[in-house]
Design a protein around this motif. Structure first.
Motif, PDB file in Angstrom:
ATOM      1  N   ILE A   1       0.852  -1.197   0.000  1.00 58.13           N
ATOM      2  CA  ILE A   1       0.000   0.000   0.000  1.00 58.13           C
ATOM      3  C   ILE A   1       0.890   1.251   0.000  1.00 58.13           C
ATOM      4  O   ILE A   1       1.639   1.488   0.950  1.00 58.13           O
ATOM      5  CB  ILE A   1      -0.965  -0.006   1.200  1.00 58.13           C
ATOM      6  CG1 ILE A   1      -1.805  -1.290   1.156  1.00 58.13           C
ATOM      7  CG2 ILE A   1      -1.854   1.237   1.182  1.00 58.13           C
ATOM      8  CD1 ILE A   1      -2.697  -1.502   2.349  1.00 58.13           C
TER       9      ILE A   1
ATOM     10  N   ALA B   1       0.583   4.970   2.537  1.00 58.04           N
ATOM     11  CA  ALA B   1      -0.364   4.309   3.438  1.00 58.04           C
ATOM     12  C   ALA B   1      -0.997   5.275   4.423  1.00 58.04           C
ATOM     13  O   ALA B   1      -2.119   5.063   4.869  1.00 58.04           O
ATOM     14  CB  ALA B   1       0.344   3.182   4.187  1.00 58.04           C
TER      15      ALA B   1
ATOM     16  N   LEU C   1      -7.394   0.415   5.743  1.00 53.97           N
ATOM     17  CA  LEU C   1      -6.166  -0.375   5.645  1.00 53.97           C
ATOM     18  C   LEU C   1      -6.433  -1.815   6.064  1.00 53.97           C
ATOM     19  O   LEU C   1      -5.954  -2.764   5.448  1.00 53.97           O
ATOM     20  CB  LEU C   1      -5.067   0.229   6.527  1.00 53.97           C
ATOM     21  CG  LEU C   1      -4.435   1.533   6.037  1.00 53.97           C
ATOM     22  CD1 LEU C   1      -3.460   2.078   7.074  1.00 53.97           C
ATOM     23  CD2 LEU C   1      -3.724   1.336   4.706  1.00 53.97           C
TER      24      LEU C   1
ATOM     25  N   LEU D   1       3.261  -1.600   4.137  1.00 52.31           N
ATOM     26  CA  LEU D   1       2.772  -0.227   4.104  1.00 52.31           C
ATOM     27  C   LEU D   1       3.951   0.684   3.802  1.00 52.31           C
ATOM     28  O   LEU D   1       4.958   0.664   4.509  1.00 52.31           O
ATOM     29  CB  LEU D   1       2.180   0.151   5.464  1.00 52.31           C
ATOM     30  CG  LEU D   1       1.138  -0.824   6.014  1.00 52.31           C
ATOM     31  CD1 LEU D   1       0.819  -0.502   7.477  1.00 52.31           C
ATOM     32  CD2 LEU D   1      -0.123  -0.776   5.168  1.00 52.31           C
TER      33      LEU D   1
END
Ligand code: ADP
Ligand code: MG
Length: 682
Positions: free
Chosen positions: A554, A557, A565, A583
């Motif tokens: 991600i 993030a 999330l 992340l």
């Protein structure tokens, strides 16, 4: 004299410019200003004689400046000092990088000086003090001064002026019916005192009472409203007769490829009890991502179909609706149950054929998206409405769907992990079932948070896993580059990865602006394993179930909410292989860092939600207006759980003693106060 409903521009001294700045803070009318609570309070201590100053902490003194100010320079820093005296002693005041201080104070004027005291070379100093002209009335006692969140162009004084006008409004002296009930049942301070003390606390105690009063009334209003909905709208009797006898349902449970988890078993029993209660079911099924809610829905759908009724299940995205279609068809394939799918992207001929079959009763289970709520979607005998990923729907949509049958049973499913206390408040009109345990054999997802400096390593890792036969999601906040948001876009990252770190790997781009057919194809190829890496936006957030996907990266993030999330992370870890969530973030914001750290250390959605609430408060977490959830101005159901319990109890007691007409009256009042109009329309 103003009214609370007056627009800010009607206040003398506020022109179009200021008024539009107030709008940026969501202050449109005076009442909004009343509810614009201070972000914090600064403590002004009562002044001390200099001789009584001790060697640390914050102090306030009343003194005049004496002698010549000095400014020294050291290590690129300027230090300006002036000596302050009163008739008990003297103390040095110093400022860093504020040389102008040397020339702005007059001799022989008494100032109020407030700052942190430190001891240096055995001498006391007040560092970076704040200076005002001394006023005996203001400064002889401790005082709490409100500090408001501002926007550029507005000052604390601007806000205070507006709030003062709001506090003068005569409506504050009038108590509504519910105000009186609150006051009577708790003995809390009056409404006017509460608002006055929240903005201008007379003391710490008064501030606390005011806070309690305001929080209590938020809880109380919502509780009364929810109870009202529950007692009137939701307690209708049901003439839908569902047969939950063993003989009817046994073959379904025997056909399942696995054992039910204890939670699934319990929740299905809750549902069957509702079916047998003679009343309409209104149940919220909460279960973390991957806890197996679809199977629970399947059991309910099966039972309703075998009792001769139709049912419908609405999903927030086409992707998810299609996936439900697939899963449910497979779970129910041994039975003569006719399942179909209706989505917005179908052509008109297809749609009208489906609608006709539905109206004739040929379709038992109708799965679909928003397309289901159109007027011309008519059921022959609707017995059950399920709304999946409830948090994505407005209350209106679920209400419209429910209205398509006489009084069908209703079940909402949600993976938004809402702590139980909060769920009771937010969904007080629904009964709650929680799926607590996960299907066996799941491995915890390993989660890391790294800076973008490590990107190369991250994508090398992705490439390696892909070579082992696994698949990856790579998530970006933006579809295309934005001039205002500093985050990498899916389009940019896609072309970058394709020609760079992930060269030679089957990679595709998926986002909401593609044509439906194209989206389907891309998703289908990913599910089949043809595509190895998918660069996507949060479009993949809900429900998508690809067992072979083991990595989710991600980007930026910090730009995603914790709940989001957690949902995104739930896209991996669905099979038996070890999964990873990486992340990427360069944020230096402490709150953002804490939130990302919570993702790394916590796996359970409910714990994450509680952490999120603790860090940010519910208004922020559930950004509720768009979710159709009520919003709190001050209350935090986690931190204020005691008050919440108290408010619930009081609301119940009060309701018990009301007759029908009174109950209606107070409920309507509470609903309007809670801006809860979207609740009552249900
Ligand atoms: P969610 O609650 O997120 O909607 P799903 O219903 O999609 O979860 O289920 C997640 C996965 O768990 C699916 O692949 C499903 O087949 C599997 N599953 C569900 N129930 C069980 C069970 N009792 N035992 C084993 N696997 C299960
Ligand atoms: Mg699901």
């Amino acid at each position: 004299m103003h009214k609370l409903t007056d627009k800010t521009i009607e206040v003398k001294g506020i022109g179009p410019k200021k008024s539009s700045l107030f709008k940026k803070l969501d202050i449109y009318i005076l009442e909004d200003a009343l509810h614009y609570y201070p972000r914090e309070y600064e403590k002004y201590k009562a002044v001390l004689p200099i001789s009584q100053i001790r060697s640390s902490g914050d102090v306030s003194i009343s003194a005049s400046f004496m002698g010549r100010p000095r400014t020294r320079y050291a290590k690129g820093l300027s230090i300006t000092s002036i000596v302050a005296v009163d008739n008990t002693g003297k103390v040095e005041c110093t400022w860093f990088n504020q040389p102008f201080r040397a020339s702005i104070y007059k001799q022989d004027v008494l100032y109020y000086i407030r700052g942190k005291i430190i001891k240096r070379n055995n001498k006391l100093q007040i560092q970076n003090p704040i200076i005002e002209e001394y006023c005996a009335q203001e400064h002889t006692r401790d005082k709490l001064v409100p500090v408001y969140k501002l926007t550029r162009g507005l000052t604390q004084t601007d806000l205070q002026r507006l709030i003062n006008k709001a506090l003068e409004c005569p409506e504050l002296d009038k108590n509504s019916y519910s105000d009186l009930l609150i006051k009577k049942s708790t003995g809390f301070v009056s409404k006017k005192d509460a608002y006055t003390n929240i903005h201008y606390p007379a003391s710490e105690d008064q501030l606390e009472y005011a806070r309690q009063r305001l929080i209590f009334s938020e809880f109380f209003n919502l509780q009364v409203s929810a109870q009202y909905i529950k007692n009137t709208i939701n307690s209708r009797t049901s003439d839908v007769k569902i047969n939950t006898d063993k003989a009817n349902i046994e073959s379904f449970f025997n056909s399942l490829p696995y054992e039910l988890t204890p939670s699934q078993d319990k929740v299905i029993k809750n549902i069957f009890n509702d079916f047998n209660s003679g009343k309409v079911m209104n149940r919220m099924i909460q279960g973390d991502v991957g806890s197996g809610k679809t199977l629970v829905a399947a059991a309910a759908l099966y039972t309703v179909a075998f009792s001769g009724y139709q049912s419908t299940m609405m999903a927030p995205t086409e992707l998810l609706a299609k996936q439900h279609m697939k899963t449910l068809s497979s779970l129910l394939k041994d039975f003569r149950i006719h399942i179909e799918l209706l989505t917005g992207s179908m052509n008109a001929a297809e749609k009208s054929a489906i609608k006709e079959r539905l109206a004739n009763g040929k379709i038992d289970i109708m799965i679909g998206t928003h397309a289901l709520i159109q007027d011309d979607v008519i059921f022959k005998s609707l017995g059950l409405v399920i709304s999946d990923e409830q948090q994505r729907f407005g209350v209106r949509e679920r209400a419209v769907l429910r209205s398509k049958g006489g009084a069908p049973h209703f079940m909402a499913m949600s993976a938004t992990p809402i702590p139980r206390t909060l769920a009771h408040i937010l969904y007080g009109d629904l009964d709650l079932s929680v799926i607590k345990d996960m299907p066996p054999g799941r491995r915890p997802i390993k989660t890391y948070c790294v800076s973008s400096k490590l990107r190369e390593r991250v994508y090398r890792f992705v490439k390696n896993r892909v070579k082992q036969g696994e698949q990856a999601y790579i998530v970006c906040q933006l579809i295309e580059e934005s001039s205002t948001i500093d985050a990498i876009s899916a389009e940019d990252l896609y072309s970058e990865l394709k020609q760079g770190y992930l060269m030679g790997i089957e990679i595709r781009l998926l986002h909401g602006r593609l044509e439906t057919n194209e989206k389907d194809l891309i998703m289908e190829e990913f599910l089949q394993g043809k595509t190895k890496a998918l660069v996507a936006t949060s479009i993949i957030e809900v429900g998508v179930d690809a067992e072979n996907a083991t990595i989710i990266v991600i980007e930026n993030a910090e730009r995603f909410g914790l709940a989001q999330l957690h949902q995104l992370r739930g896209r991996v870890g669905r099979g038996v292989k070890q999964s990873y969530c990486i992340l990427i973030s360069d944020t230096d914001d402490d709150l953002a860092k804490d939130r990302l750290q919570a993702m790394v250390s916590l796996a359970n959605g409910f714990e994450i939600a509680e952490k999120d609430l603790e860090l940010r408060g519910p208004g922020q977490v559930y950004g509720s207006r768009q979710h159709g959830l009520p919003e709190f101005r001050m209350a935090n159901p986690i931190k204020d759980s005691k008050l919440f319990m108290l408010a619930s109890k009081n609301a119940e007691r009060v309701i018990k003693n009301l007759d029908k007409i009174e109950f209606r009256k107070i409920a309507e009042e509470c609903l309007s106060k809670h801006q809860g109009t979207d609740i009552i329309s249900d």
